[in-house]
Design an enzyme around this catalytic site. Structure first.
Site, PDB file in Angstrom:
ATOM      1  CG  HIS A 167      73.495 -62.758  39.341  1.00 18.44           C
ATOM      2  ND1 HIS A 167      73.064 -62.285  40.553  1.00 18.44           N
ATOM      3  CD2 HIS A 167      74.545 -61.982  38.974  1.00 18.44           C
ATOM      4  CE1 HIS A 167      73.822 -61.257  40.896  1.00 18.44           C
ATOM      5  NE2 HIS A 167      74.728 -61.052  39.964  1.00 18.44           N
ATOM      6  CG  ASP A 185      81.026 -60.060  34.194  1.00 20.02           C
ATOM      7  OD1 ASP A 185      81.152 -58.901  33.767  1.00 20.02           O
ATOM      8  OD2 ASP A 185      81.222 -60.370  35.377  1.00 20.02           O
TER       9      ASP A 185
HETATM   10  N1  CMC Z   1      76.809 -73.417  34.455  1.00 22.97           N
HETATM   11  C1  CMC Z   1      76.278 -74.617  34.784  1.00 22.97           C
HETATM   12  N2  CMC Z   1      75.565 -74.836  35.915  1.00 22.97           N
HETATM   13  C2  CMC Z   1      75.386 -73.807  36.738  1.00 22.97           C
HETATM   14  C3  CMC Z   1      75.903 -72.520  36.463  1.00 22.97           C
HETATM   15  C4  CMC Z   1      76.633 -72.338  35.262  1.00 22.97           C
HETATM   16  N3  CMC Z   1      77.151 -71.145  34.960  1.00 22.97           N
HETATM   17  N4  CMC Z   1      75.574 -71.668  37.466  1.00 22.97           N
HETATM   18  C5  CMC Z   1      74.871 -72.397  38.337  1.00 22.97           C
HETATM   19  N5  CMC Z   1      74.747 -73.687  37.918  1.00 22.97           N
HETATM   20  C6  CMC Z   1      73.986 -74.769  38.553  1.00 22.97           C
HETATM   21  C7  CMC Z   1      74.748 -75.324  39.755  1.00 22.97           C
HETATM   22  O1  CMC Z   1      75.579 -76.416  39.393  1.00 22.97           O
HETATM   23  C8  CMC Z   1      73.602 -75.744  40.630  1.00 22.97           C
HETATM   24  O2  CMC Z   1      73.076 -76.944  40.116  1.00 22.97           O
HETATM   25  P1  CMC Z   1      72.447 -78.062  41.131  1.00 22.97           P
HETATM   26  O3  CMC Z   1      71.297 -77.376  41.794  1.00 22.97           O
HETATM   27  O4  CMC Z   1      72.062 -79.183  40.236  1.00 22.97           O
HETATM   28  O5  CMC Z   1      73.547 -78.404  42.084  1.00 22.97           O
HETATM   29  C9  CMC Z   1      72.545 -74.665  40.405  1.00 22.97           C
HETATM   30  O6  CMC Z   1      72.796 -74.184  39.079  1.00 22.97           O
HETATM   31  C10 CMC Z   1      72.612 -73.482  41.384  1.00 22.97           C
HETATM   32  O7  CMC Z   1      73.938 -72.983  41.357  1.00 22.97           O
HETATM   33  P2  CMC Z   1      74.677 -72.380  42.616  1.00 22.97           P
HETATM   34  O8  CMC Z   1      76.152 -72.462  42.374  1.00 22.97           O
HETATM   35  O9  CMC Z   1      74.141 -72.996  43.868  1.00 22.97           O
HETATM   36  O10 CMC Z   1      74.175 -70.894  42.555  1.00 22.97           O
HETATM   37  P3  CMC Z   1      74.846 -69.701  43.288  1.00 22.97           P
HETATM   38  O11 CMC Z   1      73.802 -68.697  43.491  1.00 22.97           O
HETATM   39  O12 CMC Z   1      75.597 -70.152  44.486  1.00 22.97           O
HETATM   40  O13 CMC Z   1      75.956 -69.197  42.227  1.00 22.97           O
HETATM   41  C11 CMC Z   1      77.037 -68.084  40.456  1.00 22.97           C
HETATM   42  C12 CMC Z   1      75.811 -68.118  41.390  1.00 22.97           C
HETATM   43  C13 CMC Z   1      77.050 -66.752  39.702  1.00 22.97           C
HETATM   44  C14 CMC Z   1      78.310 -68.188  41.289  1.00 22.97           C
HETATM   45  C15 CMC Z   1      76.929 -69.277  39.463  1.00 22.97           C
HETATM   46  O14 CMC Z   1      75.749 -69.176  38.706  1.00 22.97           O
HETATM   47  C16 CMC Z   1      78.150 -69.378  38.539  1.00 22.97           C
HETATM   48  O15 CMC Z   1      79.153 -69.980  38.917  1.00 22.97           O
HETATM   49  N6  CMC Z   1      78.092 -68.766  37.311  1.00 22.97           N
HETATM   50  C17 CMC Z   1      79.235 -68.758  36.409  1.00 22.97           C
HETATM   51  C18 CMC Z   1      80.198 -67.657  36.821  1.00 22.97           C
HETATM   52  C19 CMC Z   1      79.698 -66.281  36.472  1.00 22.97           C
HETATM   53  O16 CMC Z   1      79.261 -66.017  35.360  1.00 22.97           O
HETATM   54  N7  CMC Z   1      79.822 -65.350  37.444  1.00 22.97           N
HETATM   55  C20 CMC Z   1      79.488 -63.926  37.230  1.00 22.97           C
HETATM   56  C21 CMC Z   1      78.332 -63.480  38.061  1.00 22.97           C
HETATM   57  S1  CMC Z   1      77.730 -61.852  37.545  1.00 22.97           S
HETATM   58  C22 CMC Z   1      79.046 -60.792  37.829  1.00 22.97           C
HETATM   59  C23 CMC Z   1      79.196 -60.474  39.289  1.00 22.97           C
HETATM   60  O17 CMC Z   1      78.562 -59.532  39.755  1.00 22.97           O
HETATM   61  O18 CMC Z   1      79.948 -61.171  39.966  1.00 22.97           O
END
Ligand code: CMC
Length: 428
Positions: free
Chosen positions: A307, A364
């Site tokens: 998140h 989710d």
């Molecule tokens: N699986 C594997 N790796 C992950 C995941 C995941 N679900 N989420 C983040 N990472 C890794 C990402 O690859 C990165 O690694 P590195 O630092 O080595 O490059 C690190 O963790 C930080 O990730 P980020 O993408 O920079 O983090 P963010 O804050 O931009 O993204 C997120 C947050 C929710 C988009 C992401 O965690 C994600 O894609 N999760 C899966 C989709 C999901 O479940 N979304 C629902 C969110 S809750 C409902 C809502 O309110 O939307």
């Protein structure tokens, strides 16, 4: 607050006021940055460090796993309030009295008729259309049937457009699902509660009475409350920014629906179930999918994990995990993907990749399992999220307009070509 933040650039130093929220969060007010520094801006892709507004609606502390709506803890609201009370609270700032709630409900139910011509628009969609695309189009289409823009200076006009969309949106949600399932489009009943009415509109068969199951009503009520607002997330920021151009409420909401659809945001609930199904079909080897999620050359992510703001745990996920167990037990359903989900969660919480990156199950991860148990088709999950988030979007749009916020218009750092002469096509 008298504290100042100092910024040094090009040999000069500038001071900016520090603002403090009611929960002691600090922010540097850089609204005078460009004028005082002769054009310097901040660069913050994804707005990871940027506050876009001051808001009195939702407080969230991602480190401590805290979520409050208008000062009330999410745990208490999920347990003691019903969805319509939370809708009122989010939009108008206080919990309603009994008579306020009764009037609010009456006004919503009596604004719930949708123009018959909307059915023709729905009819033109193929059955294969994704319900989120259909919902977005129908929400936007409502503008055509309600063309006068809301006079936001009039409390009455504002109230009327709010009850209108709260009345019509559940009808669109139900029709979107019924279209997909080949069922006739119907209405609910003004005598039913908000959530009961949604369920009846979605599930009533043309040839039999629909009996409401209190377990299903309570579970859906809770899910809607947990999704009702989440401060400046992707879809809410989209609603605020679209509305900041003084575009109307309904189209601003339609833009929020588009933003919610993506799998990194609301679309994750559908993606989680599809992922769990894929793991099951593949023989249930969760380790294989964990390895894929950690492999930087593989685009696969563990859906329902991570998140932007929660870096300890998502308080909504805690409530939902417990509710999933209870709802499935109450309904006497054994869903093998619940076991896969629990196994995956356990492994991820012990895995250094997920621990180091502070990746925890989000709202989710378990919500789809409940929706599935309630008989809601997978492609409708994000539509249900939209139904829950509707009051948050409305509250944030209303706040933005009442605060007379300026049009949202970020800056950029240009990294393209500098000025060059045009070359005629024959010489290229
Ligand atoms: N699986 C594997 N790796 C992950 C995941 C995941 N679900 N989420 C983040 N990472 C890794 C990402 O690859 C990165 O690694 P590195 O630092 O080595 O490059 C690190 O963790 C930080 O990730 P980020 O993408 O920079 O983090 P963010 O804050 O931009 O993204 C997120 C947050 C929710 C988009 C992401 O965690 C994600 O894609 N999760 C899966 C989709 C999901 O479940 N979304 C629902 C969110 S809750 C409902 C809502 O309110 O939307």
């Amino acid at each position: 607050m008298s504290e100042k933040a100092t910024l040094a650039i090009n040999g000069k130093s500038y001071e900016f006021p520090v603002v403090k929220g009611t929960e002691d969060e600090l922010g540097i007010d850089i609204s005078s940055l460009r004028t005082s520094t002769d054009g310097v801006i901040t660069l913050d892709p994804g707005f990871k460090n940027t506050g876009s507004c001051e808001s009195a609606i939702t407080f969230l502390d991602g480190e401590k796993g805290i979520l409050h709506y208008r000062g009330y803890g999410i745990e208490e609201l999920a347990e003691k309030a019903d969805f319509l009370e939370v809708v009122y609270l989010l939009i108008f700032g206080e919990l309603p009295t009994e008579s306020e709630l009764e009037k609010f409900h009456y006004d919503i139910q009596h604004q719930s008729i949708v123009d018959e011509d909307v059915k023709k628009i729905l009819d033109a969609f193929p059955k294969s259309a994704h319900p989120m695309g259909v919902l977005c189009s129908l929400t936007s289409a409502l503008t055509a049937f309600n063309p006068t823009s809301v006079d936001v200076r009039s409390e009455e006009a504002m109230y009327k457009s709010i009850v209108k969309i709260l009345g019509k949106f559940p009808v669109l949600v139900a029709w979107t699902m019924r279209k997909k399932m080949g069922l006739p489009l119907n209405y609910g009943s003004t005598s039913l509660g908000y959530v009961e009415n949604v369920l009846q509109m979605m599930f009533r068969q043309p040839n039999e009475e629909y009996t409401l199951n209190p377990i299903v009503v309570e579970a859906l009520d809770k899910l809607l409350i947990l999704h009702a607002d989440h401060e400046q997330n992707c879809s809410t920021s989209t609603v605020r920014i679209a509305g900041s151009s003084h575009a109307g409420l309904f189209v601003s909401l339609a833009s929020g629906i588009s933003a919610l659809w993506g799998p990194l945001h609301g679309g994750a609930n559908q993606a989680v179930i599809e992922m769990l199904e894929a793991i099951k079909a593949d023989g249930g080897d969760t380790k294989k999918f964990m390895a894929k999620a950690k492999d930087k050359n593989d685009p696969f992510r563990l859906m329902g994990f991570g998140h932007r703001v929660y870096k300890n745990f998502d308080p909504r996920a805690k409530i939902i995990k417990k509710a999933a167990d209870e709802v499935l037990a109450d309904l006497g359903i054994e869903d093998p993907i619940l076991e896969i989900a629990k196994g995956l969660e356990k492994e991820a919480l012990e895995d250094p990749y997920f621990v180091e990156r502070k990746l925890y199950p989000n709202v989710d991860f378990y919500s789809g399992i409940i929706y599935r148990a309630l008989g809601i088709p997978t492609e409708m999950f994000t539509v249900m999220f939209a139904l829950g988030r509707l009051p948050g979007w409305i509250a944030q749009w209303r706040e933005m307009r009442l605060n007379k916020e300026p049009i949202g218009r970020p800056r950029q750092i240009y990294i393209g070509k500098t000025l060059r002469p045009f070359i005629p096509v024959e010489k290229r």
